[in-house]
Motif scaffolding. Sequence first.
Motif, mmCIF file in Angstrom:
data_model
loop_
_atom_site.group_PDB
_atom_site.id
_atom_site.type_symbol
_atom_site.label_atom_id
_atom_site.label_comp_id
_atom_site.label_asym_id
_atom_site.label_seq_id
_atom_site.Cartn_x
_atom_site.Cartn_y
_atom_site.Cartn_z
ATOM 1 N N GLY A 170 -10.350 15.301 -5.183
ATOM 2 C CA GLY A 170 -9.929 16.679 -4.881
ATOM 3 C C GLY A 170 -9.794 16.869 -3.379
ATOM 4 N N ALA A 171 -8.579 17.117 -2.929
ATOM 5 C CA ALA A 171 -8.326 17.278 -1.484
ATOM 6 C C ALA A 171 -7.698 18.646 -1.217
ATOM 7 N N GLY A 172 -8.194 19.656 -1.924
ATOM 8 C CA GLY A 172 -7.654 21.009 -1.754
ATOM 9 C C GLY A 172 -8.331 21.736 -0.608
ATOM 10 N N TYR A 173 -8.847 22.917 -0.884
ATOM 11 C CA TYR A 173 -9.485 23.714 0.165
ATOM 12 C C TYR A 173 -10.822 23.096 0.601
ATOM 13 N N TRP A 174 -11.671 22.727 -0.368
ATOM 14 C CA TRP A 174 -13.030 22.310 -0.034
ATOM 15 C C TRP A 174 -13.171 20.803 0.189
ATOM 16 N N GLY A 175 -12.359 20.003 -0.532
ATOM 17 C CA GLY A 175 -12.459 18.539 -0.449
ATOM 18 C C GLY A 175 -12.482 18.019 0.988
ATOM 19 N N PRO A 176 -11.602 18.511 1.889
ATOM 20 C CA PRO A 176 -11.617 17.986 3.265
ATOM 21 C C PRO A 176 -12.962 18.125 3.966
ATOM 22 N N ILE A 206 -16.975 15.359 -6.366
ATOM 23 C CA ILE A 206 -15.871 16.011 -7.079
ATOM 24 C C ILE A 206 -15.639 17.420 -6.541
ATOM 25 N N ALA A 207 -14.448 17.647 -5.992
ATOM 26 C CA ALA A 207 -14.080 18.976 -5.467
ATOM 27 C C ALA A 207 -12.763 19.413 -6.111
ATOM 28 N N THR A 208 -12.717 19.310 -7.422
ATOM 29 C CA THR A 208 -11.561 19.787 -8.183
ATOM 30 C C THR A 208 -11.955 21.144 -8.791
ATOM 31 N N PRO A 209 -11.009 21.917 -9.352
ATOM 32 C CA PRO A 209 -11.387 23.214 -9.917
ATOM 33 C C PRO A 209 -12.443 23.085 -11.020
ATOM 34 N N ALA A 210 -13.264 24.140 -11.164
ATOM 35 C CA ALA A 210 -14.419 24.085 -12.064
ATOM 36 C C ALA A 210 -14.048 23.665 -13.490
ATOM 37 N N PRO A 223 -22.850 32.452 -7.933
ATOM 38 C CA PRO A 223 -23.475 31.118 -7.914
ATOM 39 C C PRO A 223 -24.235 30.865 -6.611
ATOM 40 N N HIS A 224 -23.742 31.430 -5.504
ATOM 41 C CA HIS A 224 -24.448 31.237 -4.236
ATOM 42 C C HIS A 224 -25.847 31.860 -4.316
ATOM 43 N N ASP A 225 -25.905 33.131 -4.710
ATOM 44 C CA ASP A 225 -27.207 33.825 -4.741
ATOM 45 C C ASP A 225 -28.135 33.222 -5.782
ATOM 46 N N THR A 239 -12.130 21.491 -14.476
ATOM 47 C CA THR A 239 -11.925 20.039 -14.615
ATOM 48 C C THR A 239 -13.215 19.249 -14.365
ATOM 49 N N HIS A 240 -14.297 19.935 -14.017
ATOM 50 C CA HIS A 240 -15.523 19.201 -13.654
ATOM 51 C C HIS A 240 -16.031 18.336 -14.799
ATOM 52 N N LEU A 241 -15.993 18.865 -16.035
ATOM 53 C CA LEU A 241 -16.525 18.081 -17.164
ATOM 54 C C LEU A 241 -15.766 16.762 -17.338
HETATM 55 N N1 LIG Z 1 -19.686 24.662 -1.856
HETATM 56 C C1 LIG Z 1 -18.921 25.665 -1.489
HETATM 57 O O1 LIG Z 1 -19.302 26.528 -0.701
HETATM 58 C C2 LIG Z 1 -17.518 25.730 -2.038
HETATM 59 C C3 LIG Z 1 -16.522 26.454 -1.365
HETATM 60 C C4 LIG Z 1 -15.245 26.464 -1.923
HETATM 61 C C5 LIG Z 1 -14.983 25.794 -3.109
HETATM 62 N N2 LIG Z 1 -15.997 25.132 -3.728
HETATM 63 C C6 LIG Z 1 -15.785 24.443 -5.006
HETATM 64 O O2 LIG Z 1 -14.964 23.310 -4.778
HETATM 65 C C7 LIG Z 1 -14.179 23.062 -5.940
HETATM 66 C C8 LIG Z 1 -12.715 22.984 -5.529
HETATM 67 O O3 LIG Z 1 -12.326 24.251 -4.999
HETATM 68 P P1 LIG Z 1 -11.073 24.377 -4.015
HETATM 69 O O4 LIG Z 1 -11.084 25.782 -3.541
HETATM 70 O O5 LIG Z 1 -11.081 23.261 -3.031
HETATM 71 O O6 LIG Z 1 -9.847 24.164 -5.055
HETATM 72 P P2 LIG Z 1 -8.359 23.768 -4.709
HETATM 73 O O7 LIG Z 1 -7.549 24.244 -5.869
HETATM 74 O O8 LIG Z 1 -7.997 24.213 -3.317
HETATM 75 O O9 LIG Z 1 -8.354 22.187 -4.687
HETATM 76 C C9 LIG Z 1 -8.550 21.404 -5.829
HETATM 77 C C10 LIG Z 1 -7.802 20.096 -5.663
HETATM 78 O O10 LIG Z 1 -8.130 19.255 -6.766
HETATM 79 C C11 LIG Z 1 -6.956 18.563 -7.171
HETATM 80 N N3 LIG Z 1 -7.148 18.160 -8.574
HETATM 81 C C12 LIG Z 1 -7.194 18.943 -9.675
HETATM 82 N N4 LIG Z 1 -7.444 18.212 -10.773
HETATM 83 C C13 LIG Z 1 -7.575 16.932 -10.353
HETATM 84 C C14 LIG Z 1 -7.832 15.693 -11.016
HETATM 85 N N5 LIG Z 1 -8.016 15.650 -12.329
HETATM 86 N N6 LIG Z 1 -7.880 14.570 -10.285
HETATM 87 C C15 LIG Z 1 -7.682 14.617 -8.935
HETATM 88 N N7 LIG Z 1 -7.429 15.756 -8.257
HETATM 89 C C16 LIG Z 1 -7.379 16.890 -8.953
HETATM 90 C C17 LIG Z 1 -5.831 19.554 -6.941
HETATM 91 O O11 LIG Z 1 -4.580 18.874 -6.798
HETATM 92 C C18 LIG Z 1 -6.283 20.251 -5.654
HETATM 93 O O12 LIG Z 1 -5.759 19.617 -4.504
HETATM 94 C C19 LIG Z 1 -14.499 24.196 -6.932
HETATM 95 O O13 LIG Z 1 -15.489 23.762 -7.818
HETATM 96 C C20 LIG Z 1 -15.054 25.283 -6.033
HETATM 97 O O14 LIG Z 1 -15.943 26.154 -6.694
HETATM 98 C C21 LIG Z 1 -17.239 25.070 -3.202
#
Ligand SMILES: NC(=O)c1ccc[n+]([C@@H]2O[C@H](COP(=O)([O-])OP(=O)(O)OC[C@H]3O[C@@H](n4cnc5c(N)ncnc54)[C@H](O)[C@@H]3O)[C@@H](O)[C@H]2O)c1
Length: 366
Positions: free
Chosen positions: A27-33, A88-92, A188-190, A94-96
């Motif tokens: 997962g390289a979306g918002y949080w992955g980086p 794993i930083a993909t949407p919730a 979830p944070h609190d 897909t976590h399972l």
């Molecule tokens: N810890 C924190 O404070 C915090 C903050 C923000 C988000 N998060 C969590 O991080 C996770 C991701 O959130 P986000 O905002 O980065 O989402 P996002 O949609 O910005 O990014 C998700 C990425 O996952 C990729 N993806 C989806 N399914 C996939 C798969 N099967 N295989 C490979 N890549 C796949 C997508 O292409 C996308 O780039 C969520 O669980 C979210 O709750 C945590």
Amino acid sequence: MSVTPPPPATDGPAGPAGEPIGIAVIGAGYWGPNLVRNFQASTTFRLRRLCDLDVEKAHRVLGGYSTVQVSADLDEVLADPEVQAVAIATPAGTHLPVALAALRAGKHVLVEKPLAATYAEGRQLVEEADRRGLTLMCDHTYCYTPAVLRIRELLHSGELGELHFLDSVRINLGLVQRDIDVVWDLAPHDLSILDFVLPPGVFPVSVAAHGADGIGAGRACVAYLTLRLNTGAIAHIHVNWLSPVKIRTTIFGGSKRTLVWDDLNPSQRLAVYDRGVDVASPEELDDEERRDMLVSYRSGDMVAPALVEREALRTMVDEYGRAITTGTPALTDGRSGLRVLEILQAASRSLAEGGATIQLDEGHKA
Ligand SMILES: NC(=O)c1ccc[n+]([C@@H]2O[C@H](COP(=O)([O-])OP(=O)(O)OC[C@H]3O[C@@H](n4cnc5c(N)ncnc54)[C@H](O)[C@@H]3O)[C@@H](O)[C@H]2O)c1
């Protein structure tokens, strides 16, 4: 039903002592980086792969000169013997499937919060990790902030005394999510912080939730959660996407001291007040005094504990490494993720039932 504790991992797939653990971020979306940056900065791990359905996005995260392999194919990543652990930083939703595939491939797993989309799914992950003796950790990032680590110390050491109440406000003009309500987005944070800081033997036993959708978004945008603890204490959590004013404050009212955490005040995030209410025990009083009242007010000093400056994700990554190499549960292990899921699910039920009190039976036994 409770989930039995995991056996220590004796022959996990981590490399020989001293060698970095090969890790893949999924997962390289918002949080992955953020995970990529912190794993790259860690000497415990070596980032081997970055996996995203959108490979262009993954390449952009790594930049032009990286030797980290990019792939859109999870199976290919999991087949790599140099990858011993994943994050794993993909949407919730897909976590399972993603986490289950990783565990079945013998990899240690770190999952972003929430652990999974439902309690039943989270449970499946905890059981699979247990069966295989693998580390399953949930990234409850806030728990690794210097402030929350200090709050935990203060509550565990008894410095605040017995917790009487907790009051948390997390409100802002937030992004209205399309798939989840404000409870699943912000609480979830609190809830993970509450789970993390409560002393052993103290846990929530029920939750009631009230919410409102003032803008017609189709889901609660403002919500209030009230949790009862087994000690009789009460915890109140206010989460809100519609507040033009940003507040992130939690008050921990203890029998000895009260702690105020203002996360938006970097020069004084924590303040410990030696102020409160003392109650004389009735035996100490004669009849007349007992009639007068048992309560007296105490007004002492305020102390602002100094905190180290350290990125929470750096500490979280260290904890993941420690859990893998020692085979002991992480501070925010799969079970803590499961306890949070139980409360979120019960809160959703309460919202649907107009604020009914829902008993929590499972999580604290997990
Ligand atoms: N810890 C924190 O404070 C915090 C903050 C923000 C988000 N998060 C969590 O991080 C996770 C991701 O959130 P986000 O905002 O980065 O989402 P996002 O949609 O910005 O990014 C998700 C990425 O996952 C990729 N993806 C989806 N399914 C996939 C798969 N099967 N295989 C490979 N890549 C796949 C997508 O292409 C996308 O780039 C969520 O669980 C979210 O709750 C945590």
